[in-house]
Design a protein around this motif. Structure first.
Motif, PDB file in Angstrom:
ATOM      1  N   GLY A 119     126.332  46.021 125.871  1.00  0.00           N
ATOM      2  CA  GLY A 119     124.781  45.875 126.370  1.00  0.00           C
ATOM      3  C   GLY A 119     124.233  44.647 125.976  1.00  0.00           C
ATOM      4  N   GLY A 120     122.999  44.632 126.066  1.00  0.00           N
ATOM      5  CA  GLY A 120     122.298  43.465 125.724  1.00  0.00           C
ATOM      6  C   GLY A 120     121.710  43.196 124.324  1.00  0.00           C
ATOM      7  N   GLY A 121     122.113  44.215 123.641  1.00  0.00           N
ATOM      8  CA  GLY A 121     121.651  44.185 122.308  1.00  0.00           C
ATOM      9  C   GLY A 121     122.681  43.327 121.190  1.00  0.00           C
ATOM     10  N   ARG A 122     122.360  43.317 120.014  1.00  0.00           N
ATOM     11  CA  ARG A 122     123.021  42.580 119.125  1.00  0.00           C
ATOM     12  C   ARG A 122     124.607  43.624 118.776  1.00  0.00           C
ATOM     13  NH1 ARG A 122     119.014  42.399 114.343  1.00  0.00           N
ATOM     14  NH2 ARG A 122     118.777  44.399 114.924  1.00  0.00           N
ATOM     15  N   ASP A 135     129.660  43.176 102.331  1.00  0.00           N
ATOM     16  CA  ASP A 135     128.454  43.697 102.301  1.00  0.00           C
ATOM     17  C   ASP A 135     127.638  43.606 103.512  1.00  0.00           C
ATOM     18  OD1 ASP A 135     125.994  44.967 101.989  1.00  0.00           O
ATOM     19  OD2 ASP A 135     125.895  44.421  99.846  1.00  0.00           O
ATOM     20  N   LEU A 136     128.010  44.577 104.486  1.00  0.00           N
ATOM     21  CA  LEU A 136     127.513  44.461 105.992  1.00  0.00           C
ATOM     22  C   LEU A 136     126.219  44.311 105.920  1.00  0.00           C
ATOM     23  CD1 LEU A 136     130.473  46.147 107.960  1.00  0.00           C
ATOM     24  CD2 LEU A 136     130.009  43.877 107.524  1.00  0.00           C
ATOM     25  N   ALA A 137     125.451  45.369 105.226  1.00  0.00           N
ATOM     26  CA  ALA A 137     124.041  45.251 105.072  1.00  0.00           C
ATOM     27  C   ALA A 137     123.248  44.256 104.831  1.00  0.00           C
ATOM     28  CB  ALA A 137     123.696  46.389 104.071  1.00  0.00           C
ATOM     29  N   ALA A 138     123.884  43.455 103.709  1.00  0.00           N
ATOM     30  CA  ALA A 138     123.427  42.104 103.245  1.00  0.00           C
ATOM     31  C   ALA A 138     123.752  41.145 104.390  1.00  0.00           C
ATOM     32  CB  ALA A 138     124.193  41.873 101.886  1.00  0.00           C
ATOM     33  N   LEU A 139     125.062  41.234 104.841  1.00  0.00           N
ATOM     34  CA  LEU A 139     125.162  40.073 106.184  1.00  0.00           C
ATOM     35  C   LEU A 139     124.183  40.212 107.010  1.00  0.00           C
ATOM     36  CD1 LEU A 139     127.070  37.953 107.351  1.00  0.00           C
ATOM     37  CD2 LEU A 139     128.401  39.819 108.309  1.00  0.00           C
ATOM     38  N   LEU A 140     123.908  41.564 107.676  1.00  0.00           N
ATOM     39  CA  LEU A 140     123.027  41.719 108.656  1.00  0.00           C
ATOM     40  C   LEU A 140     121.515  41.174 108.350  1.00  0.00           C
ATOM     41  CD1 LEU A 140     122.455  42.752 111.394  1.00  0.00           C
ATOM     42  CD2 LEU A 140     122.210  45.189 110.452  1.00  0.00           C
ATOM     43  N   ALA A 141     121.131  41.442 107.115  1.00  0.00           N
ATOM     44  CA  ALA A 141     119.817  41.165 106.496  1.00  0.00           C
ATOM     45  C   ALA A 141     119.847  39.696 106.568  1.00  0.00           C
ATOM     46  CB  ALA A 141     119.608  41.773 105.202  1.00  0.00           C
ATOM     47  N   PHE A 142     120.774  39.065 106.125  1.00  0.00           N
ATOM     48  CA  PHE A 142     120.900  37.270 106.250  1.00  0.00           C
ATOM     49  C   PHE A 142     120.771  36.930 107.561  1.00  0.00           C
ATOM     50  CE2 PHE A 142     123.444  33.441 106.619  1.00  0.00           C
ATOM     51  CZ  PHE A 142     122.875  32.598 105.662  1.00  0.00           C
ATOM     52  N   HIS A 143     121.359  37.515 108.509  1.00  0.00           N
ATOM     53  CA  HIS A 143     121.516  36.998 110.028  1.00  0.00           C
ATOM     54  C   HIS A 143     120.015  37.067 110.495  1.00  0.00           C
ATOM     55  CE1 HIS A 143     122.573  36.360 113.961  1.00  0.00           C
ATOM     56  NE2 HIS A 143     122.121  37.724 114.254  1.00  0.00           N
ATOM     57  N   GLN A 144     119.519  38.296 110.227  1.00  0.00           N
ATOM     58  CA  GLN A 144     117.921  38.614 110.678  1.00  0.00           C
ATOM     59  C   GLN A 144     117.030  37.798 110.079  1.00  0.00           C
ATOM     60  OE1 GLN A 144     117.766  42.830 109.683  1.00  0.00           O
ATOM     61  NE2 GLN A 144     118.464  43.422 111.913  1.00  0.00           N
ATOM     62  N   ALA A 145     117.238  37.442 108.777  1.00  0.00           N
ATOM     63  CA  ALA A 145     116.148  36.581 108.072  1.00  0.00           C
ATOM     64  C   ALA A 145     116.412  34.730 108.582  1.00  0.00           C
ATOM     65  CB  ALA A 145     116.457  36.503 106.792  1.00  0.00           C
ATOM     66  N   LYS A 146     117.544  34.742 109.159  1.00  0.00           N
ATOM     67  CA  LYS A 146     117.699  33.417 109.832  1.00  0.00           C
ATOM     68  C   LYS A 146     117.194  33.149 111.146  1.00  0.00           C
ATOM     69  CE  LYS A 146     119.298  31.567 105.805  1.00  0.00           C
ATOM     70  NZ  LYS A 146     118.424  30.888 105.019  1.00  0.00           N
ATOM     71  N   GLY A 147     117.274  34.308 111.906  1.00  0.00           N
ATOM     72  CA  GLY A 147     116.768  34.194 113.193  1.00  0.00           C
ATOM     73  C   GLY A 147     117.618  33.432 114.102  1.00  0.00           C
ATOM     74  N   ARG A 148     118.878  33.387 113.937  1.00  0.00           N
ATOM     75  CA  ARG A 148     119.972  32.765 114.762  1.00  0.00           C
ATOM     76  C   ARG A 148     120.791  33.689 115.696  1.00  0.00           C
ATOM     77  NH1 ARG A 148     118.505  27.664 113.826  1.00  0.00           N
ATOM     78  NH2 ARG A 148     118.339  27.292 111.614  1.00  0.00           N
ATOM     79  N   MET A 149     121.301  32.939 116.509  1.00  0.00           N
ATOM     80  CA  MET A 149     122.051  33.698 117.540  1.00  0.00           C
ATOM     81  C   MET A 149     123.465  34.415 117.044  1.00  0.00           C
ATOM     82  SD  MET A 149     124.121  32.754 120.900  1.00  0.00           S
ATOM     83  CE  MET A 149     122.657  31.703 121.881  1.00  0.00           C
TER      84      MET A 149
END
Length: 163
Positions: A119-122, A135-149
């Protein structure tokens, strides 16, 4: 969030094991590497998997097609095509989409062929032998905080001469 697992490579470095099965199906502790990866993602609440198949993909298809009867008790009534599966197991709720992406397709092509399933989501992606203690929760939070693709995790390989 969908989890993409790239399971189509030839696994040439494990030729003794991968001559008859794909690398994600090589067993560790009685379970395929693929199962361990999925279990890790499920621990963090991610249970929607899209598997990009290629080399010996039928082995992976067979594993999931028969997963319930190989891992649980069941009652079958012969001649009536009636099957009752008993009990519960920790993998309840996993949704696994198996998509053929071609034996010779490279990573980008595999991802493109999965677009309709993701789909079109992450989504998160790793290789079918990508066992890691992340730690996938920390990885996802890092990704979201950086606003990168995209966000890539990696391991710095140990020097063959020691560190």
């Amino acid at each position: 969030m969908k989890i993409v697992l790239l399971c189509g490579g030839l696994g040439t470095r494990l030729r003794e094991e991968t001559e008859f099965r794909p690398k994600p199906m090589v067993e560790i502790g009685g379970r395929p590497i693929l199962w361990h990866i999925m279990k890790h993602y499920a621990h963090f609440g991610h249970k929607e998997f899209v598997l990009a198949l290629g080399y010996k993909g039928d082995v992976i298809r067979d594993y999931f097609l028969h997963y319930e009867v190989r891992n649980r008790d069941f009652t079958i009534t012969l001649g009536k095509n009636d099957l009752e599966i008993h009990g519960w197991h920790a993998e309840d709720g996993w949704q696994v989409t198996l998509a053929e992406t071609g034996a010779q397709t490279f990573t980008g092509g595999r991802l493109k062929r999965l677009a309709s399933y993701v789909g079109g989501g992450r989504f998160m992606a790793t290789y079918g032998d990508g066992v890691a203690d992340i730690d996938l929760a920390a990885l996802l939070a890092f990704h979201q905080a950086k606003g990168r693709m995209g966000t890539v995790t990696a391991v710095r390989p140990a020097s063959r001469f020691g560190e």
